[in-house]
Write an enzyme that holds these catalytic residues in place. Sequence first.
Site, PDB file in Angstrom:
ATOM      1  N   PRO A   1       1.004  -1.209   0.697  1.00  0.00           N
ATOM      2  CA  PRO A   1       0.096   0.080  -0.183  1.00  0.00           C
ATOM      3  C   PRO A   1       1.075   1.554  -0.023  1.00  0.00           C
ATOM      4  O   PRO A   1       2.053   1.460   0.668  1.00  0.00           O
ATOM      5  CB  PRO A   1      -0.430   0.505   1.047  1.00  0.00           C
ATOM      6  CG  PRO A   1      -0.885  -1.346   1.371  1.00  0.00           C
ATOM      7  CD  PRO A   1       0.203  -2.311   1.202  1.00  0.00           C
ATOM      8  N   GLU A   2       0.468   2.143  -0.483  1.00  0.00           N
ATOM      9  CA  GLU A   2       1.014   3.450  -0.784  1.00  0.00           C
ATOM     10  C   GLU A   2      -0.112   4.048  -0.273  1.00  0.00           C
ATOM     11  O   GLU A   2      -0.257   3.879   0.271  1.00  0.00           O
ATOM     12  CB  GLU A   2       0.967   3.848  -2.545  1.00  0.00           C
ATOM     13  CG  GLU A   2       2.359   2.664  -3.063  1.00  0.00           C
ATOM     14  CD  GLU A   2       2.626   3.803  -4.430  1.00  0.00           C
ATOM     15  OE1 GLU A   2       3.206   4.382  -4.755  1.00  0.00           O
ATOM     16  OE2 GLU A   2       3.021   2.536  -5.499  1.00  0.00           O
TER      17      GLU A   2
ATOM     18  N   ARG B   1       0.208 -12.790   5.005  1.00  0.00           N
ATOM     19  CA  ARG B   1       1.398 -12.678   4.832  1.00  0.00           C
ATOM     20  C   ARG B   1       2.501 -11.964   6.425  1.00  0.00           C
ATOM     21  O   ARG B   1       3.503 -12.389   6.256  1.00  0.00           O
ATOM     22  CB  ARG B   1       1.651 -11.389   3.534  1.00  0.00           C
ATOM     23  CG  ARG B   1       1.432 -12.205   2.680  1.00  0.00           C
ATOM     24  CD  ARG B   1       1.956 -11.344   1.156  1.00  0.00           C
ATOM     25  NE  ARG B   1       3.107 -12.038   0.579  1.00  0.00           N
ATOM     26  CZ  ARG B   1       4.122 -11.511  -0.307  1.00  0.00           C
ATOM     27  NH1 ARG B   1       3.497 -11.020  -1.232  1.00  0.00           N
ATOM     28  NH2 ARG B   1       5.334 -11.918  -0.527  1.00  0.00           N
TER      29      ARG B   1
ATOM     30  N   HIS C   1      -6.765 -13.925   9.448  1.00  0.00           N
ATOM     31  CA  HIS C   1      -5.255 -13.380   9.339  1.00  0.00           C
ATOM     32  C   HIS C   1      -5.616 -12.608  10.277  1.00  0.00           C
ATOM     33  O   HIS C   1      -5.269 -11.468  10.186  1.00  0.00           O
ATOM     34  CB  HIS C   1      -5.249 -13.050   8.013  1.00  0.00           C
ATOM     35  CG  HIS C   1      -4.965 -14.379   7.504  1.00  0.00           C
ATOM     36  ND1 HIS C   1      -3.991 -15.127   7.402  1.00  0.00           N
ATOM     37  CD2 HIS C   1      -5.452 -15.494   6.060  1.00  0.00           C
ATOM     38  CE1 HIS C   1      -4.362 -15.944   6.444  1.00  0.00           C
ATOM     39  NE2 HIS C   1      -4.750 -15.910   5.715  1.00  0.00           N
TER      40      HIS C   1
ATOM     41  N   ARG D   1      23.073  14.224  -8.023  1.00  0.00           N
ATOM     42  CA  ARG D   1      22.941  13.052  -8.047  1.00  0.00           C
ATOM     43  C   ARG D   1      22.645  12.186  -9.120  1.00  0.00           C
ATOM     44  O   ARG D   1      22.073  12.536 -10.314  1.00  0.00           O
ATOM     45  CB  ARG D   1      20.853  12.508  -7.219  1.00  0.00           C
ATOM     46  CG  ARG D   1      21.489  13.019  -5.899  1.00  0.00           C
ATOM     47  CD  ARG D   1      19.902  12.556  -5.149  1.00  0.00           C
ATOM     48  NE  ARG D   1      19.738  12.096  -3.790  1.00  0.00           N
ATOM     49  CZ  ARG D   1      20.382  11.827  -2.783  1.00  0.00           C
ATOM     50  NH1 ARG D   1      20.594  10.811  -3.568  1.00  0.00           N
ATOM     51  NH2 ARG D   1      20.474  11.414  -1.420  1.00  0.00           N
TER      52      ARG D   1
END
Length: 296
Positions: free
Chosen positions: A2-3, A127, A104, A169
């Site tokens: 998830p972001e 997970r 879960h 960079r």
Amino acid sequence: MPELPEVETVRRGLQPVLEGARLVNVEARRPDLRFPFPERFSERLAGKTVTALGRRAKYLTMHIENGPVLICHLGMSGSFRVEAAGSSDIPGTFYHERSKSTAHDHVLFDVASTTGKRSRVIFNDPRRFGFMLFAEGPPDTHPMLAGLGIEPTGNALDGPLLASLLKDRRSPLKAALLDQRLIAGLGNIYVSEALWRAGLSPLREAGTIAGAAKKAKEQSERLAGAIRSVIADAIAAGGSSLRDYVQADGSLGYFQHSFAVYDREGEPCPKPGCRGHIERIVQSGRSTFYCRTCQR
């Protein structure tokens, strides 16, 4: 994984049921997730009031009255489920659907609102890559949060600041944007989307948009605006379904239907006037989607 927009919509969905509520009982059904639970985890939370529910990058922060701050991370498959008045809902909008299997359910928070309304908030994680840790002092001093960069929301991230972060960079631009020490919470999906909006190639050196030339300044300003807008649009898309957390049914998010490039390999570029097609390449083991015709 998830972001940031997904985590923010989770926070907004949980806020009405958790903020100001008392944690009547807390149950951890296993000794660990990604990391072991803190000592006396349930004991230190039970009976306490949640004073605020915040977010830093992809982390949720639960502030406890006269107690530690609980730092939560969803990992790859974690989600919260709210059970109240016979309903069962998963706040948040996710590109990949969340599990509803009770096998879960690893952490249970029984809560009571200021009016006495009882609810149960359940953390589900098939997970077990998520985690819950305590911050004994200010959250930003915790090792998980201490090194994080600026948030990509609001107006603080502008062209000059972005240029200063990317100066000298030589890594690919996409890789630099995924560096959490520079910008906190940006993930694979939304970096691809922001680069497309800004018309910049994910392959170019990051420092090329950090120079003193007028073109570089325009590029850094354009990219900063694209990052802010894509995150804001994604949060708004999720937030629109979370005005009342009871209506958050766990269905897939709306912003995925607005993806311009992510997971659209082979499709025509949606930018007006562009005749290119979306390509998929792999950078540092992650899929990158872009249009080589209009992204330079």
